[in-house]
Design a protein around this motif. Structure first.
Motif, PDB file in Angstrom:
ATOM      1  N   ARG A  14       0.950  -1.138  -0.103  1.00  0.00           N
ATOM      2  CA  ARG A  14       0.107   0.097   0.200  1.00  0.00           C
ATOM      3  C   ARG A  14       0.733   1.179  -0.118  1.00  0.00           C
ATOM      4  NH1 ARG A  14      -4.334  -1.682   4.736  1.00  0.00           N
ATOM      5  NH2 ARG A  14      -5.257  -3.308   3.471  1.00  0.00           N
ATOM      6  N   SER A  15       2.144   1.004   0.039  1.00  0.00           N
ATOM      7  CA  SER A  15       3.079   2.264   0.502  1.00  0.00           C
ATOM      8  C   SER A  15       3.822   2.391  -0.895  1.00  0.00           C
ATOM      9  CB  SER A  15       3.991   2.019   1.532  1.00  0.00           C
ATOM     10  OG  SER A  15       4.740   3.123   1.748  1.00  0.00           O
ATOM     11  N   ARG A  16       4.091   3.670  -1.286  1.00  0.00           N
ATOM     12  CA  ARG A  16       5.215   3.858  -2.303  1.00  0.00           C
ATOM     13  C   ARG A  16       6.615   4.216  -1.578  1.00  0.00           C
ATOM     14  NH1 ARG A  16       3.269   2.266  -6.945  1.00  0.00           N
ATOM     15  NH2 ARG A  16       1.142   2.826  -7.241  1.00  0.00           N
ATOM     16  N   ALA A  17       6.500   4.579  -0.389  1.00  0.00           N
ATOM     17  CA  ALA A  17       7.636   5.139   0.405  1.00  0.00           C
ATOM     18  C   ALA A  17       8.594   3.958   0.615  1.00  0.00           C
ATOM     19  CB  ALA A  17       7.122   5.867   1.660  1.00  0.00           C
ATOM     20  N   PRO A  18       9.860   3.951   0.693  1.00  0.00           N
ATOM     21  CA  PRO A  18      10.840   3.011   1.215  1.00  0.00           C
ATOM     22  C   PRO A  18      10.764   2.648   2.689  1.00  0.00           C
ATOM     23  CG  PRO A  18      11.905   4.818   0.475  1.00  0.00           C
ATOM     24  CD  PRO A  18      10.488   5.374   0.203  1.00  0.00           C
ATOM     25  N   VAL A  19      11.150   1.688   3.229  1.00  0.00           N
ATOM     26  CA  VAL A  19      11.103   1.474   4.593  1.00  0.00           C
ATOM     27  C   VAL A  19      12.643   0.876   4.569  1.00  0.00           C
ATOM     28  CG1 VAL A  19      10.527  -0.093   6.285  1.00  0.00           C
ATOM     29  CG2 VAL A  19       8.762   0.432   4.564  1.00  0.00           C
ATOM     30  N   ALA A  20      13.393   1.690   5.839  1.00  0.00           N
ATOM     31  CA  ALA A  20      14.646   1.260   6.083  1.00  0.00           C
ATOM     32  C   ALA A  20      14.763   0.784   7.820  1.00  0.00           C
ATOM     33  CB  ALA A  20      15.697   2.442   5.596  1.00  0.00           C
ATOM     34  N   PHE A  21      15.815   0.003   7.998  1.00  0.00           N
ATOM     35  CA  PHE A  21      16.063  -0.229   9.264  1.00  0.00           C
ATOM     36  C   PHE A  21      17.437  -0.681   9.636  1.00  0.00           C
ATOM     37  CE2 PHE A  21      14.057  -4.157   7.636  1.00  0.00           C
ATOM     38  CZ  PHE A  21      14.797  -5.134   8.480  1.00  0.00           C
ATOM     39  N   VAL A  37      17.137  -1.837   3.253  1.00  0.00           N
ATOM     40  CA  VAL A  37      16.120  -0.849   2.788  1.00  0.00           C
ATOM     41  C   VAL A  37      15.263  -1.710   1.860  1.00  0.00           C
ATOM     42  CG1 VAL A  37      15.799   1.043   1.000  1.00  0.00           C
ATOM     43  CG2 VAL A  37      17.670   1.312   2.721  1.00  0.00           C
ATOM     44  N   VAL A  38      13.930  -1.423   1.863  1.00  0.00           N
ATOM     45  CA  VAL A  38      12.872  -2.377   1.082  1.00  0.00           C
ATOM     46  C   VAL A  38      12.079  -1.101   0.267  1.00  0.00           C
ATOM     47  CG1 VAL A  38      10.971  -3.924   1.098  1.00  0.00           C
ATOM     48  CG2 VAL A  38      12.782  -4.035   2.615  1.00  0.00           C
ATOM     49  N   PHE A  39      11.828  -1.412  -0.830  1.00  0.00           N
ATOM     50  CA  PHE A  39      10.934  -0.430  -1.668  1.00  0.00           C
ATOM     51  C   PHE A  39      10.208  -0.959  -2.818  1.00  0.00           C
ATOM     52  CE2 PHE A  39      15.090  -0.302  -3.957  1.00  0.00           C
ATOM     53  CZ  PHE A  39      14.669  -0.195  -5.004  1.00  0.00           C
ATOM     54  N   ARG A  40       9.143  -0.424  -3.360  1.00  0.00           N
ATOM     55  CA  ARG A  40       8.243  -1.019  -4.255  1.00  0.00           C
ATOM     56  C   ARG A  40       8.506  -0.001  -5.711  1.00  0.00           C
ATOM     57  NH1 ARG A  40       2.255  -1.320  -5.256  1.00  0.00           N
ATOM     58  NH2 ARG A  40       2.173   0.837  -4.964  1.00  0.00           N
ATOM     59  N   GLY A  42       6.513  -0.091  -9.065  1.00  0.00           N
ATOM     60  CA  GLY A  42       5.317  -0.634  -9.950  1.00  0.00           C
ATOM     61  C   GLY A  42       4.984  -1.943  -9.084  1.00  0.00           C
ATOM     62  N   ALA A  43       4.857  -2.902  -9.953  1.00  0.00           N
ATOM     63  CA  ALA A  43       4.747  -4.373  -9.532  1.00  0.00           C
ATOM     64  C   ALA A  43       5.981  -5.111  -8.682  1.00  0.00           C
ATOM     65  CB  ALA A  43       3.997  -5.295 -10.348  1.00  0.00           C
ATOM     66  N   THR A  44       7.363  -4.351  -8.648  1.00  0.00           N
ATOM     67  CA  THR A  44       8.403  -5.193  -8.312  1.00  0.00           C
ATOM     68  C   THR A  44       8.825  -4.737  -6.873  1.00  0.00           C
ATOM     69  OG1 THR A  44       9.360  -5.067 -10.283  1.00  0.00           O
ATOM     70  CG2 THR A  44      10.833  -5.463  -8.768  1.00  0.00           C
ATOM     71  N   LEU A  45       8.937  -5.706  -6.033  1.00  0.00           N
ATOM     72  CA  LEU A  45       9.461  -5.298  -4.701  1.00  0.00           C
ATOM     73  C   LEU A  45      11.139  -5.730  -4.547  1.00  0.00           C
ATOM     74  CD1 LEU A  45       8.573  -4.748  -1.640  1.00  0.00           C
ATOM     75  CD2 LEU A  45       8.280  -6.973  -1.163  1.00  0.00           C
ATOM     76  N   ALA A  46      11.870  -4.633  -4.124  1.00  0.00           N
ATOM     77  CA  ALA A  46      13.308  -4.815  -3.907  1.00  0.00           C
ATOM     78  C   ALA A  46      13.517  -4.525  -2.450  1.00  0.00           C
ATOM     79  CB  ALA A  46      13.959  -3.941  -4.939  1.00  0.00           C
ATOM     80  N   HIS A  47      14.785  -5.352  -2.299  1.00  0.00           N
ATOM     81  CA  HIS A  47      15.444  -4.992  -0.922  1.00  0.00           C
ATOM     82  C   HIS A  47      17.041  -5.134  -1.086  1.00  0.00           C
ATOM     83  CE1 HIS A  47      15.762  -9.236  -0.808  1.00  0.00           C
ATOM     84  NE2 HIS A  47      16.608  -9.506   0.199  1.00  0.00           N
ATOM     85  N   PHE A  48      17.424  -4.190  -0.281  1.00  0.00           N
ATOM     86  CA  PHE A  48      18.943  -4.302  -0.340  1.00  0.00           C
ATOM     87  C   PHE A  48      19.242  -4.524   1.326  1.00  0.00           C
ATOM     88  CE2 PHE A  48      17.991  -2.007  -3.986  1.00  0.00           C
ATOM     89  CZ  PHE A  48      18.678  -2.413  -4.865  1.00  0.00           C
ATOM     90  N   VAL A  49      20.202  -5.361   1.389  1.00  0.00           N
ATOM     91  CA  VAL A  49      20.854  -5.636   2.697  1.00  0.00           C
ATOM     92  C   VAL A  49      22.371  -5.396   2.633  1.00  0.00           C
ATOM     93  CG1 VAL A  49      21.236  -7.439   4.555  1.00  0.00           C
ATOM     94  CG2 VAL A  49      19.084  -7.424   3.393  1.00  0.00           C
ATOM     95  N   VAL A  50      22.858  -4.413   3.442  1.00  0.00           N
ATOM     96  CA  VAL A  50      24.271  -4.078   3.690  1.00  0.00           C
ATOM     97  C   VAL A  50      24.779  -4.448   5.068  1.00  0.00           C
ATOM     98  CG1 VAL A  50      25.935  -2.308   3.328  1.00  0.00           C
ATOM     99  CG2 VAL A  50      23.829  -2.498   2.183  1.00  0.00           C
TER     100      VAL A  50
END
Length: 77
Positions: A14-21, A37-40, A42-50
């Motif tokens: 439901r959100s277009r804003a990225p989520v980070a923690f 960081v997790v963001f969407r 369009g229909a793609t959900l992406a996440h980056f773990v560092v």
């Protein structure tokens, strides 16, 4: 695992804003910090773990590579 509290928890579909923690995981008596960081787009959900090995040794904070996420997000359709 200990995570920093997130100000707002919103279902990502439901959100277009990225989520980070940030979080810290104990590994063999050493605190291993990592950031997510997790963001969407369009229909793609992406996440980056560092994670940063230097931070595990020094205990110092590290900067999340925002330029990397921006560049990869630009490639998503």
């Amino acid at each position: 695992m200990v995570a920093e509290p997130m100000a707002v928890v919103v279902p990502l579909w439901r959100s277009r804003a990225p989520v980070a923690f940030s979080a810290v995981t104990p590994v063999d008596g050493v605190s291993a910090p990592w950031k997510v960081v997790v963001f969407r787009k369009g229909a793609t959900l992406a996440h980056f773990v560092v994670s940063n090995a230097g931070s595990m040794v020094s205990g110092k904070d590290f900067t999340f590579p925002a330029d990397l996420v921006t560049a990869q997000a630009g490639k998503l359709a």
